[in-house]
Design an enzyme around this catalytic site. Structure first.
Site, mmCIF file in Angstrom:
data_model
loop_
_atom_site.group_PDB
_atom_site.id
_atom_site.type_symbol
_atom_site.label_atom_id
_atom_site.label_comp_id
_atom_site.label_asym_id
_atom_site.label_seq_id
_atom_site.Cartn_x
_atom_site.Cartn_y
_atom_site.Cartn_z
ATOM 1 C CB SER A 38 -0.934 -0.071 1.213
ATOM 2 O OG SER A 38 -2.021 0.749 0.988
ATOM 3 C CG HIS B 54 -5.634 -2.583 0.983
ATOM 4 N ND1 HIS B 54 -4.856 -2.356 -0.120
ATOM 5 C CD2 HIS B 54 -5.148 -1.769 1.951
ATOM 6 C CE1 HIS B 54 -3.946 -1.445 0.168
ATOM 7 N NE2 HIS B 54 -4.101 -1.068 1.420
HETATM 8 C C1 GTR Z 1 -5.411 4.114 1.923
HETATM 9 C C2 GTR Z 1 -4.909 5.039 0.889
HETATM 10 C C3 GTR Z 1 -4.053 4.302 -0.054
HETATM 11 C C4 GTR Z 1 -3.108 3.340 0.632
HETATM 12 C C5 GTR Z 1 -3.611 2.783 1.948
HETATM 13 C C6 GTR Z 1 -2.596 2.200 2.911
HETATM 14 O O1 GTR Z 1 -6.340 4.661 2.760
HETATM 15 O O2 GTR Z 1 -5.973 5.650 0.278
HETATM 16 O O3 GTR Z 1 -3.397 5.160 -0.923
HETATM 17 O O4 GTR Z 1 -1.870 3.863 0.737
HETATM 18 O O5 GTR Z 1 -4.319 3.683 2.664
HETATM 19 O O6 GTR Z 1 -1.448 2.569 2.989
HETATM 20 O O7 GTR Z 1 -3.001 1.302 3.643
#
Ligand code: GTR
Length: 425
Positions: free
Chosen positions: A263, A405
């Site tokens: 991320s 995610h």
């Molecule tokens: C989210 C963000 C992403 C990503 C993520 C993370 O909220 O929108 O760009 O980086 O966080 O790092 O878990």
């Protein structure tokens, strides 16, 4: 031809005859079985939970990607040497000045101190240490810790630097508990050394905390505020300071190095792999906007949204491209191209439409011409692979796994399989 091969041929032949006979649709004229598609239910739930953002392929705006092999003055880049000496440095500067920021030139010193040590980790003779890096400049200093674990092997091991955007996994936890986000024992048992640090320990991942991080220590106050580095670049810089230490340790092969992150740390890993050419493999997990995904698709998280919610990540100038993706002089496929001739792995997750899996894959494919110019094999298939079916071709790799995610043991397993090949383990 093998029995399987002839059977497949027979089936294809039969299929192409039946529709013509019974339905009148010549199947041969249709595209071959295509790859991953987002589930309707995930499109719906994403659209609901992120109001105003786009998760529909049909609503992706029309765009044209800037060509990595056409210089700013319109001239084609024809040779590997032109790429390395002219085009790559020019593109790198565009990324610095428009997206990630320019690093300061302030002189600094780094000292490393062992603050904890465990022998015979995992009962297999690995050595685990917690190290405190102290950076000193202009009479002030800033420290951050990292944990480094080295297997006991006959030959020096490759090393993976893990940029952890969630927390520091301290020494005892790294040895006594298993965390799939950074599965140290798994890595070590597969013959890898690994070092992990927490992004916020280098520079706090919060707006308003500038004074407490490495940027406050190193920033050159005369530099252009529009292009000054921000958190992502400082975390990537931190990965390089961990690498400086790692490659001097016995039991580690300084020529076989990788950087990995998830991320925001996946975006950071890509930038670390671009800025520091000592990293031989870059692994970016679900990095999305400002990472592997093409900005011009404006699918899921957009430039405007990321700049609004995380104003401390990218350089100030990046905000000029909020809702104006077509005006960015670069796009993220060129970031991936800057990693060539070294290897790069992009990974996505089925339910993580926010990070735009299709845009991440398309970006990797669009970096292809640079790998071609450098005479390197890479993924070229425009259709995405199916779920949980990693595609590893030469210097590039991709997978999309089931689920949300996250960085999981499954992701690490696919990545290690690729790294084994690159490092000829
Ligand atoms: C989210 C963000 C992403 C990503 C993520 C993370 O909220 O929108 O760009 O980086 O966080 O790092 O878990």
């Amino acid at each position: 031809m093998t029995a399987k091969g002839s059977l497949r041929k027979f089936r294809l032949g039969a299929l192409s005859v039946f529709p013509i006979l019974f339905a009148g649709i010549p199947i041969a004229a249709q595209p071959a079985a295509s790859g991953w598609e987002a589930k309707e239910s995930v499109i719906k739930s994403s659209t609901k939970s992120r109001a105003g953002m786009n998760f529909e392929e049909s609503r992706v705006p029309k765009y044209q990607l800037p060509d990595p092999l056409i210089s700013e003055d319109g001239k084609p880049v024809a040779t590997p040497q032109e790429w390395t000496t002219v085009r790559r440095p020019a593109l790198l500067q565009l990324f610095r000045e428009n997206i990630y920021g320019v690093r300061p030139t302030t002189k600094y010193e780094v000292g490393y101190k062992e603050v904890g040590r465990r022998e015979n980790a995992f009962g297999i003779g690995a050595t685990a240490r917690q190290i405190r890096a102290t950076i000193t400049a202009r009479g002030k200093s800033h420290s951050f810790d990292f944990v480094i674990v080295v297997p006991q092997l006959e030959n020096p091991a490759p090393v993976i630097v893990h940029i952890n955007n969630r927390y520091l996994i301290p020494l005892d936890k790294a040895v006594d508990e298993s965390d799939p986000f950074w599965p140290v024992e798994k890595l070590v048992r597969r013959g890898y050394a690994t070092a992990g640090f927490h992004t916020s320990d280098v520079d706090p991942d919060k707006r308003g905390k500038y004074a407490e991080g490495i940027r406050a220590l190193l920033d050159d106050t005369d530099s252009d505020p529009a292009t000054r580095w921000r958190c992502l670049s400082s975390w990537a810089w931190g990965a390089s300071r961990v690498l400086d230490f790692a490659i001097k340790q016995p039991g580690i092969d300084p020529k076989r190095t990788a950087v990995a992150g998830n991320s925001r740390a996946g975006k950071t890993a890509l930038w670390a792999g671009v800025e520091d050419e000592r990293f031989q493999i870059t692994y970016s997990n679900e990095s999305g906007c400002g990472g592997a995904a093409l900005s011009r698709r404006a699918f899921g998280e957009t430039v405007a949204r990321i700049n609004r919610v995380f104003p401390h990540w990218f350089c100030e100038r990046f905000k000029a491209y909020d809702d104006r993706e077509n005006e960015i002089p670069v796009d993220q496929h060129q970031l991936i191209a800057l990693i060539a001739p070294r290897a790069v792995y992009v990974a996505s997750a089925d339910e993580d439409l926010w990070a735009d899996p299709r845009g991440e894959y398309a970006s990797l494919i669009a970096a292809g011409p640079v790998f071609d110019l450098l005479d390197l094999k890479h993924i070229t298939d425009p259709a995405m692979p199916q779920l949980n079916t990693p595609r590893h071709v030469g210097s590039t790799a991709y997978h999309i796994r089931t689920g949300v995610h996250n960085l999981t043991e499954q992701d690490w397993g696919y990545f290690l399989n690729f790294a084994d090949g690159i490092f000829k383990k």
